[in-house]
Design a protein around this motif. Structure first.
Motif, mmCIF file in Angstrom:
data_model
loop_
_atom_site.group_PDB
_atom_site.id
_atom_site.type_symbol
_atom_site.label_atom_id
_atom_site.label_comp_id
_atom_site.label_asym_id
_atom_site.label_seq_id
_atom_site.Cartn_x
_atom_site.Cartn_y
_atom_site.Cartn_z
ATOM 1 N N MET A 33 0.832 -1.198 0.000
ATOM 2 C CA MET A 33 0.000 0.000 0.000
ATOM 3 C C MET A 33 0.870 1.254 0.000
ATOM 4 N N GLY A 34 0.422 2.253 -0.735
ATOM 5 C CA GLY A 34 1.202 3.480 -0.817
ATOM 6 C C GLY A 34 0.343 4.722 -0.738
ATOM 7 N N ARG A 44 2.207 13.647 -10.040
ATOM 8 C CA ARG A 44 1.928 12.875 -8.840
ATOM 9 C C ARG A 44 3.263 12.473 -8.191
ATOM 10 N N GLU A 45 3.324 12.623 -6.875
ATOM 11 C CA GLU A 45 4.572 12.448 -6.134
ATOM 12 C C GLU A 45 4.422 11.351 -5.089
ATOM 13 N N PHE A 46 5.417 10.508 -4.968
ATOM 14 C CA PHE A 46 5.429 9.444 -3.980
ATOM 15 C C PHE A 46 5.589 10.035 -2.576
ATOM 16 N N VAL A 47 4.822 9.500 -1.608
ATOM 17 C CA VAL A 47 4.874 9.988 -0.230
ATOM 18 C C VAL A 47 5.327 8.896 0.746
ATOM 19 N N ALA A 48 4.779 7.693 0.593
ATOM 20 C CA ALA A 48 5.130 6.621 1.534
ATOM 21 C C ALA A 48 4.615 5.297 1.002
ATOM 22 N N VAL A 49 5.254 4.209 1.442
ATOM 23 C CA VAL A 49 4.813 2.869 1.047
ATOM 24 C C VAL A 49 5.044 1.927 2.219
ATOM 25 N N ILE A 50 4.178 0.905 2.308
ATOM 26 C CA ILE A 50 4.268 -0.064 3.392
ATOM 27 C C ILE A 50 4.062 -1.467 2.843
ATOM 28 N N SER A 56 7.787 -3.256 6.843
ATOM 29 C CA SER A 56 8.735 -2.437 6.085
ATOM 30 C C SER A 56 8.038 -1.210 5.533
ATOM 31 N N THR A 57 8.728 -0.088 5.612
ATOM 32 C CA THR A 57 8.202 1.166 5.080
ATOM 33 C C THR A 57 9.321 1.910 4.372
ATOM 34 N N TYR A 58 8.910 2.864 3.548
ATOM 35 C CA TYR A 58 9.898 3.666 2.820
ATOM 36 C C TYR A 58 9.300 5.037 2.552
ATOM 37 N N PHE A 67 6.295 12.180 8.452
ATOM 38 C CA PHE A 67 5.132 11.350 8.110
ATOM 39 C C PHE A 67 5.395 9.901 8.534
ATOM 40 N N THR A 68 4.327 9.224 8.929
ATOM 41 C CA THR A 68 4.414 7.813 9.295
ATOM 42 C C THR A 68 3.262 7.046 8.665
ATOM 43 N N ILE A 69 3.594 6.030 7.900
ATOM 44 C CA ILE A 69 2.582 5.167 7.281
ATOM 45 C C ILE A 69 2.400 3.932 8.145
ATOM 46 N N SER A 70 1.171 3.469 8.259
ATOM 47 C CA SER A 70 0.889 2.258 9.024
ATOM 48 C C SER A 70 -0.340 1.587 8.431
#
Length: 123
Positions: A33-34, A44-50, A56-58, A67-70
């Motif tokens: 998921m991103g 369109r710009e990448f922000v986060a992926v999990i 694992s996140t990036y 920012f924190t993705i969960s």
């Protein structure tokens, strides 16, 4: 997979928001998921992926540390906690799902997209 993003709004610089992405379907846990964003006149710009498990996140440097993705696979929901927001974070934020295993920052690698939620940061 159908995705519904929510949680956007107007916030002052330095403030926080939490975005949510609710997914339908029983295969949510098997999708990377991103989050992506798009400001007016920009790509369109990448922000986060999990990863599938959430282990694992990036993040790109522009949001790393703020920012924190969960994700909660039991609730079929993904989140983006955004702190220390800046004016330049203003954009429509989209959640996306990919059936691939690798964490990927390229929008073209995601098969499913939510409708977007607007985040406006006032300076």
């Amino acid at each position: 997979v159908q995705l519904q993003a929510s949680g956007g709004g107007l916030v002052q610089a330095g403030g926080s928001l939490r975005l949510s992405c609710a997914a339908s379907g029983r295969t949510f846990s098997r999708h990377v998921m991103g989050w992506f964003r798009q400001a007016p006149g920009k790509e369109r710009e990448f922000v986060a992926v999990i990863s599938w498990s959430g282990g694992s996140t990036y993040y790109p440097d522009s949001v790393k540390g703020r920012f924190t993705i969960s994700r909660d696979n039991a609730k079929n929901t993904m989140y983006l906690q955004m702190n220390s927001l800046k004016f330049e974070d203003t954009a429509v934020y989209y959640c996306a799902a990919s059936q691939r295993i690798a964490l990927d920052a390229r929008p073209a690698e995601y098969e499913y997209w939510g409708q977007g939620t607007l985040v406006t940061v006032s300076s």
